[in-house]
Scaffold this motif. Structure first.
Motif, short mmCIF file in Angstrom:
data_model
loop_
_atom_site.label_atom_id
_atom_site.label_comp_id
_atom_site.label_asym_id
_atom_site.label_seq_id
_atom_site.Cartn_x
_atom_site.Cartn_y
_atom_site.Cartn_z
N LEU A 89 29.74 17.96 11.64
CA LEU A 89 29.43 17.39 12.96
C LEU A 89 29.75 15.90 12.99
CD1 LEU A 89 26.14 19.30 13.86
CD2 LEU A 89 28.30 19.40 15.11
N GLU A 90 29.50 15.23 11.87
CA GLU A 90 29.83 13.79 11.80
C GLU A 90 31.35 13.60 11.88
OE1 GLU A 90 28.86 11.81 8.16
OE2 GLU A 90 29.38 9.85 9.00
N ASN A 123 33.38 15.57 13.29
CA ASN A 123 33.74 15.88 14.68
C ASN A 123 33.54 14.64 15.56
OD1 ASN A 123 34.28 17.73 16.96
ND2 ASN A 123 32.12 17.40 17.44
N ARG A 124 32.39 13.97 15.39
CA ARG A 124 32.11 12.77 16.20
C ARG A 124 33.18 11.71 15.98
NH1 ARG A 124 26.65 13.78 14.57
NH2 ARG A 124 26.74 12.23 12.90
N GLU A 167 36.15 10.32 18.52
CA GLU A 167 36.18 8.90 18.87
C GLU A 167 37.57 8.32 18.64
OE1 GLU A 167 33.04 6.56 16.89
OE2 GLU A 167 32.00 7.08 18.76
N TYR A 196 30.43 13.63 22.21
CA TYR A 196 30.75 14.28 20.93
C TYR A 196 30.69 15.80 20.99
CZ TYR A 196 29.79 9.49 19.70
OH TYR A 196 29.78 8.12 19.67
N ARG A 255 25.36 18.46 23.75
CA ARG A 255 25.62 17.15 23.18
C ARG A 255 25.82 17.31 21.68
NH1 ARG A 255 21.58 13.76 21.40
NH2 ARG A 255 22.42 11.68 21.13
N ASP A 256 26.82 16.62 21.11
CA ASP A 256 26.99 16.62 19.66
C ASP A 256 27.13 18.04 19.10
OD1 ASP A 256 27.21 15.51 17.17
OD2 ASP A 256 25.18 14.70 17.09
N THR A 265 21.93 20.53 21.05
CA THR A 265 22.42 19.33 20.39
C THR A 265 22.60 19.62 18.91
OG1 THR A 265 22.05 16.97 20.12
CG2 THR A 265 20.09 18.34 20.06
N GLU A 266 23.51 18.88 18.27
CA GLU A 266 23.79 19.06 16.84
C GLU A 266 23.91 20.52 16.45
OE1 GLU A 266 21.90 16.63 13.88
OE2 GLU A 266 21.22 15.26 15.43
#
Ligand code: G1P
Length: 338
Positions: free
Chosen positions: A235-236, A238-239, A243, A278, A293-294, A309-310
């Protein structure tokens, strides 16, 4: 000629349940499978031939994806690792396709902010080396292959040491000029049945053998890596990848609020929803009256009246309603906030 070797045959157990249905390199983030991010990254390098080591019952997904999307740019060769016996064993399968050429080995766990082009340039800037390895300082060295370095030269390599001699971790990118020596070293491990950490034939052990036999291995620094091998770090990745892709400005349309960065595939339906930041939404997904979200939302997956989320949501799945239709196993921990 510089070729690339991309091993894709691992089990990916740390990414269950996603890797029950697809090989780890086919797990998606930011609009593409991990493998797609790696191969796209190679487009900007001098590498023209990529040797993909495939294995396991789902290898066709890798072969079809690579051929469909990258045969315009690369000569693609697929070699099979018939049984999973470690990274060293996997790389050895590329011998007939690569011996005599130089090679960059790119492992699929990490995505890098600086691409392979930067790494190849860093390697080219080193003088009188037989190869070089990307290294990064880490806080948990026992989880990686670790290098000892003196005056920019690697003096020893050890895989997942209990008592790490340094905190310089092998980051999963290796440039080898002398692949003959590498394949000889791998063959030696296999012939002598010298299994290393985890009972597997380790690439790190073969490289260490090369060093002990006089090969000169240099190093270059790898500053930013994103580990795709575990759900939280995926997930990180992906963020950060979203970006970097810098998708357009946030917008409100057709009853939706889109908060960038968001990647939306083709044939996606979104109604009355708040999406982002994200969020990667794969082709054919349907999102109705939801707040997301995320998250990574898989192909043809449907979300209705959901607040997420997440989350990692695989392909062809359905999430309906607030958490009143969850199906969760033992030892779960749920946090419900209204
Ligand atoms: C492999 C290598 C290890 C390296 C790591 C980087 O380990 O064997 O030396 O540090 O990749 O991702 P794995 O993650 O496959 O256990």
């Amino acid at each position: 000629m510089m070729k690339a070797i991309v091993p894709t045959a691992g089990n990916g157990t740390r990414l269950y349940p996603h890797t029950h249905t697809k090989p780890k390199p086919m797990v998606r983030l930011a609009g593409k499978p991990i493998l797609g991010h790696i191969l796209t990254n190679f487009r900007a390098t001098k590498v023209d031939e990529i040797v993909v080591v495939v294995g396991g019952p789902m290898q066709n997904q890798v072969i079809e994806y690579a051929q469909e999307n990258y045969s315009d740019r690369f000569e693609l060769t697929f070699v099979e690792q018939e049984s999973p016996q470690g990274l060293g064993h996997s790389i050895y399968q590329a011998e007939s396709a690569v011996r005599g050429d130089s090679a960059v080995i790119a492992l699929g766990d990490m995505l890098f902010q600086n691409g392979y082009r930067t790494f190849l340039e860093a390697h080219d800037a080193l003088s009188n080396v037989d190869g070089s390895i990307g290294l990064k300082r880490v806080t948990e060295p026992h989880r990686y292959g670790i290098a000892s370095v003196e005056n920019g030269r690697i003096t020893e390599l050890v895989e997942k040491p209990v008592d790490p001699p340094s905190d310089l971790a092998i980051s999963g990118v290796y440039v080898i000029e002398d692949t003959g020596h590498l394949f000889d070293s791998l063959e030696h491990l296999l012939e002598k049945n010298r299994r290393g950490a985890g009972g597997e034939y380790q690439l790190t052990d073969a490289l260490n053998l090369m060093v002990s036999q006089g090969s000169v291995l240099g190093m270059f620094k790898v500053d930013d890596w994103y580990d795709c091998g575990r759900p939280k770090t995926l997930l990180e990745a992906n963020r950060i990848t979203l970006e970097q892709m810098g998708t357009g400005a946030s917008e409100t349309s057709e009853g939706n609020v889109i908060i960038e960065p968001v990647d939306v595939g083709t044939n996606v339906t979104i109604n009355e929803s708040v999406i982002g930041p994200y969020v990667s939404i794969d082709d054919g997904a349907t999102i109705i009256n939801s707040i997301v979200r995320d998250c990574i939302v898989g192909r043809n997956t449907t979300l209705r009246d959901a607040t997420l989320t997440e989350s990692l949501l695989g392909d062809n799945s359905t999430v309906e309603g607030e958490p009143n239709s969850l199906n969760i196993g033992d030892n779960s921990s749920i946090s419900i906030s209204q």
